[in-house]
Design an enzyme around this catalytic site. Structure first.
Site, PDB file in Angstrom:
ATOM      1  CG  HIS A  52      -0.358  -0.018   2.513  1.00  0.00           C
ATOM      2  ND1 HIS A  52      -0.307  -1.132   3.317  1.00  0.00           N
ATOM      3  CD2 HIS A  52       0.275   0.951   3.207  1.00  0.00           C
ATOM      4  CE1 HIS A  52       0.311  -0.825   4.441  1.00  0.00           C
ATOM      5  NE2 HIS A  52       0.677   0.430   4.399  1.00  0.00           N
TER       6      HIS A  52
HETATM    7  P1  TYD Z   1      -2.057  -2.688   7.328  1.00  0.00           P
HETATM    8  O1  TYD Z   1      -1.572  -1.308   7.599  1.00  0.00           O
HETATM    9  O2  TYD Z   1      -2.677  -2.955   5.981  1.00  0.00           O
HETATM   10  O3  TYD Z   1      -0.894  -3.726   7.623  1.00  0.00           O
HETATM   11  P2  TYD Z   1       0.233  -4.343   6.644  1.00  0.00           P
HETATM   12  O4  TYD Z   1       0.633  -3.273   5.697  1.00  0.00           O
HETATM   13  O5  TYD Z   1       1.346  -4.750   7.542  1.00  0.00           O
HETATM   14  O6  TYD Z   1      -0.313  -5.531   5.957  1.00  0.00           O
HETATM   15  O7  TYD Z   1      -3.094  -3.084   8.490  1.00  0.00           O
HETATM   16  C1  TYD Z   1      -3.656  -4.376   8.565  1.00  0.00           C
HETATM   17  C2  TYD Z   1      -5.023  -4.238   9.207  1.00  0.00           C
HETATM   18  O8  TYD Z   1      -4.908  -3.705  10.517  1.00  0.00           O
HETATM   19  C3  TYD Z   1      -5.980  -3.328   8.435  1.00  0.00           C
HETATM   20  O9  TYD Z   1      -7.258  -3.919   8.455  1.00  0.00           O
HETATM   21  C4  TYD Z   1      -6.002  -2.060   9.241  1.00  0.00           C
HETATM   22  C5  TYD Z   1      -5.689  -2.522  10.644  1.00  0.00           C
HETATM   23  N1  TYD Z   1      -4.920  -1.508  11.394  1.00  0.00           N
HETATM   24  C6  TYD Z   1      -5.550  -0.743  12.370  1.00  0.00           C
HETATM   25  O10 TYD Z   1      -6.760  -0.885  12.622  1.00  0.00           O
HETATM   26  N2  TYD Z   1      -4.835   0.191  13.063  1.00  0.00           N
HETATM   27  C7  TYD Z   1      -3.514   0.392  12.830  1.00  0.00           C
HETATM   28  O11 TYD Z   1      -2.871   1.264  13.493  1.00  0.00           O
HETATM   29  C8  TYD Z   1      -2.861  -0.397  11.806  1.00  0.00           C
HETATM   30  C9  TYD Z   1      -1.393  -0.238  11.505  1.00  0.00           C
HETATM   31  C10 TYD Z   1      -3.605  -1.335  11.130  1.00  0.00           C
END
Ligand code: TYD
Length: 133
Positions: A52
């Protein structure tokens, strides 16, 4: 203004027997005022996360345990790869970079973030990211 990603070498206090303290403080190495800290753990297999882009968020990533390979792409299509394999190294990720984060087995990622969580700040489609430039 778009800043560049960079490795920040952190202080490492201590010694071989008693272990080490590393640290990063606002106004001293940390290039923003932190609003949120989160950590990712329990990624037991070789797994890719991330995938992302953030419009506004700036992050500092530290690999507390194990090893991470982080691939960043900016709006000009420039790609840089970083390996984090020491808790005394941090990676500054400016806003407006696509990131893919590869977790080598059992790695633990600590993130210091400039903003609270906001799903509206994410772009999760690579083709959408490529259209932003
Ligand atoms: P994401 O940022 O997409 O993680 P990665 O890039 O490591 O795969 O987050 C994964 C999930 O967690 C997504 O559904 C959003 C949730 N999330 C929160 O609710 N709060 C947060 O502070 C973070 C970082 C993620």
């Amino acid at each position: 203004m778009i800043k560049n990603p960079e490795i920040i070498n952190l202080p490492k206090i201590g010694g071989h027997d008693q272990g080490y303290i590393s640290l990063i403080q606002a106004n001293d190495l940390l290039p923003f005022n932190p609003k949120r800290i989160y950590w990712i753990y329990g990624v037991s297999k070789e797994t890719e996360r991330g995938g992302h882009y953030h419009h506004k968020l700036e992050q500092v990533i530290i690999c507390i345990k194990g090893k991470l390979t982080i691939k960043l792409e900016n709006n000009k299509g420039e790609i840089i790869k970083f390996i984090l394999d020491s808790p005394s190294k941090a990676l500054y990720i400016p806003q407006r970079h696509w990131r893919d984060i590869f977790f080598h087995e059992n790695a633990i990622l600590l993130c210091i973030a400039s903003e609270n969580y906001d799903e509206n700040d994410y772009v999760r489609s690579y083709s959408e990211f490529k259209n932003i430039s």
